[in-house]
Design an enzyme around this catalytic site. Structure first.
Site, short mmCIF file in Angstrom:
data_model
loop_
_atom_site.label_atom_id
_atom_site.label_comp_id
_atom_site.label_asym_id
_atom_site.label_seq_id
_atom_site.Cartn_x
_atom_site.Cartn_y
_atom_site.Cartn_z
N GLU A 66 0.82 -1.21 0.00
CA GLU A 66 0.00 0.00 0.00
C GLU A 66 0.85 1.26 0.00
O GLU A 66 0.53 2.25 -0.65
CB GLU A 66 -0.95 0.00 1.22
N TYR A 149 -6.03 6.46 5.06
CA TYR A 149 -6.17 5.54 3.93
C TYR A 149 -5.38 4.25 4.18
O TYR A 149 -5.91 3.13 4.06
CB TYR A 149 -5.68 6.20 2.63
N ASP A 167 -8.91 6.75 -1.88
CA ASP A 167 -7.81 7.31 -2.68
C ASP A 167 -8.43 7.94 -3.92
O ASP A 167 -9.66 8.05 -4.02
CB ASP A 167 -6.77 6.22 -3.02
#
Ligand code: SF4
Length: 401
Positions: A66, A149, A167
C-alpha cells in the site's frame, strides 16, 4: 434513491458529523448500498488482477504494497515489492536494516520519505508491539507515515475490519456513482466521501462471505483503476452502472472529481561527472529537504543570466574547466519540471590532475567512489540514471575486442 439515513450508521455517528444534504448528495437507501456492495464483491471475485500482495494476508506485506502504490503504478511497484520482500521478509529485519540499504531498495520509486517512514514504523512495531503489525485501527494509524487511507487498507485487507479507504480512484467512483456535486476537495465533501466509503464497507461486512471488507475496498480501487477511469469510463462493464447517478444522465463530467493539476515550472540544472583514477566524485544530500540523504553527482541550477562554465567553476572549484556533454535528463519533482544536463568534466591542466581533483572534492564536500561503490549507494532517480550510463559504458568497454 430515497433520502433516508441508515439507522445502524446513525447510531455510530458522532454528533458533529455533517449531514448528507450538506455534503452535496442524498444518502442512498440501505438497500441501494447493500446491492452496490454485493455487486462490487461479485465483480471483484471475477475480475481482480492477480497481484503478488493479493496472495497473502500478511499485514506487513500488505502495508508495504500500500505504501509503494501511493503515487506509483502497479506495474512499477511489482518488482520493487518482490525485491523488498526478499530483502526484508518480516518487520524485525526492516527495523534492524541500515537506512542506506533501505533507500537503495527504494531507489527510483521516488518520495523517499515513504521508505524512511516504513523503517521508522517497523522500529516502533518492534519496540511497542513485539514485532507484530497491530490489528487495532488507532494503533496502525499511530505508526509513522500511516494515514487514514493506509490504516484502513491494512485493517480491512489483512484483518477484515470495516475500515474505509479513500484514494483518487475510490473518490472518482463514489463521486460519479452517488452524484456528489461540488468540489470534492472541500472538507465537507471530503467527509461525505469517507462517509459513503464507510457505509459501503459496513454493508460488505454484513454480507455472507469471507474477507468481504478487504475485498470491497479493493473492488472500489480496482474499479477506479480499470473501469471508472478519468477520461472515458467503461460503464458497460461496470457493476454499478444500474445505480450510477452520472451514468443515468450521461453526466460523467458533471460528477467527476476536480482534478486540475498545478502547472509545472521549468528549471534547468547541470550535473558534473569527474573521474580520478577510476573513481567518481559524488556527494550526499542534506538530511532534510527533497531527496534527503540520497547521493548525487555535484550539480547546480543554471540561472538564466549565468553560463555553464561559470556554474562548473562555482560548483567544482576553479581547477575544473573542460566540459564534455554526456546526456540530458528530464524529470519532475513536486511542482517543477527539471531538465538536467550532464557533463563529464576534466581538470584544466593534465599534470596537476590529481591535485585539482582533490580541490574539487573539497569544494563539493564530496567523496570518491569506485564503480562498485556507486552501485551500492542510493542515488536520486535522475542521478541513478547517470550511474547506469557510466556502468553500461564500462561494460561496453570491457566487452570490446
Ligand atoms: S457506471 Fe460508469 S461512471 Fe458510473 S461508476 Fe460505473 S464506470 Fe463509473
Amino acid at each position: 434513491m430515497p433520502g433516508k439515513k441508515l439507522s445502524r450508521e446513525k447510531s455510530r455517528e458522532p454528533e458533529n458529523r455533517p449531514r448528507p444534504a450538506a455534503m452535496g448528495f442524498v444518502l442512498p437507501s440501505p438497500s441501494a448500498l447493500r446491492s452496490g456492495a454485493r455487486r462490487l464483491l461479485k465483480w471483484y471475485a471475477r475480475n481482480a488482477r492477480d497481484l503478488p500482495w493479493r496472495r497473502t494476508r500478511d499485514p506487513y506485506a500488505i502495508w508495504v504494497s500500500e505504501v509503494m502504490l501511493q503515487q506509483t503504478q502497479v506495474k512499477t511497484v511489482i518488482p520493487y515489492w518482490e525485491r523488498w520482500m526478499r530483502a526484508f521478509p518480516e518487520v524485525n529485519g526492516l527495523a534492524r536494516a541500515k537506512l542506506e540499504r533501505v533507500l537503495k531498495l527504494w531507489e527510483g520509486l521516488g518520495y523517499y520519505r515513504r521508505a524512511r517512514n516504513l523503517r521508522a514504523a517497523a522500529q516502533k512495531i518492534v519496540q511497542e508491539h513485539e514485532g507484530k503489525v497491530p490489528a487495532l485501527f488507532n494503533e496502525v494509524l499511530a505508526l509513522p507515515g500511516v494515514g487514514r487511507y493506509t490504516a484502513g487498507a491494512i485493517c480491512s485487507i489483512a484483518f477484515n475490519q470495516p475500515t474505509p479507504v479513500l484514494d483518487g480512484n475510490v473518490r472518482r467512483v463514489l463521486t460519479r456513482c452517488f452524484g456528489l456535486r461540488g468540489d470534492e476537495r472541500r472538507a465537507v465533501a471530503h467527509q461525505g466521501l469517507w462517509f459513503l466509503a464507510e457505509a459501503l464497507v459496513r454493508q460488505a461486512a454484513a454480507a455472507p462471505g469471507r474477507r468481504n471488507c478487504g475485498n470491497l475496498n479493493q473492488a472500489l480501487m480496482e474499479l477506479g483503476a480499470l473501469i471508472c477511469v478519468p477520461g472515458n469510463p467503461r460503464c458497460d462493464a461496470c457493476p454499478l452502472s444500474l445505480q450510477c447517478v452520472a451514468r443515468q444522465g450521461n453526466r460523467m463530467e458533471k460528477f467527476s472529481p476536480v482534478g486540475s493539476r498545478p502547472t509545472l515550472l521549468a528549471r534547468r540544472f547541470a550535473a558534473f561527472v569527474l573521474e580520478n583514477e577510476g573513481r567518481y566524485l559524488v556527494r550526499q544530500r542534506p538530511v532534510t529537504g527533497v531527496n534527503a540523504g540520497l547521493w548525487e553527482f555535484p550539480n547546480g541550477e543554471v540561472k538564466p543570466d549565468a553560463s555553464r562554465d561559470c556554474l562548473v567553476r562555482e560548483v567544482m572549484g576553479p581547477g575544473v574547466l573542460s566540459l564534455q556533454p554526456m546526456m540530458v535528463l528530464q524529470h519532475a519533482i513536486t511542482r517543477y519540471r527539471i531538465t538536467l544536463e550532464v557533463f563529464k568534466v576534466h581538470p584544466s591542466r593534465a599534470p596537476d590532475a590529481h591535485r585539482l581533483a582533490d580541490a574539487a572534492r573539497r569544494a563539493t564536500n564530496g567523496c570518491w567512489r569506485s564503480r562498485q561503490g556507486l552501485k551500492r549507494l542510493p542515488f536520486t532517480a535522475a542521478h541513478g540514471k547517470i550511474v547506469a550510463r557510466l556502468l553500461s559504458a564500462d561494460d561496453r568497454l570491457r566487452s570490446a575486442p
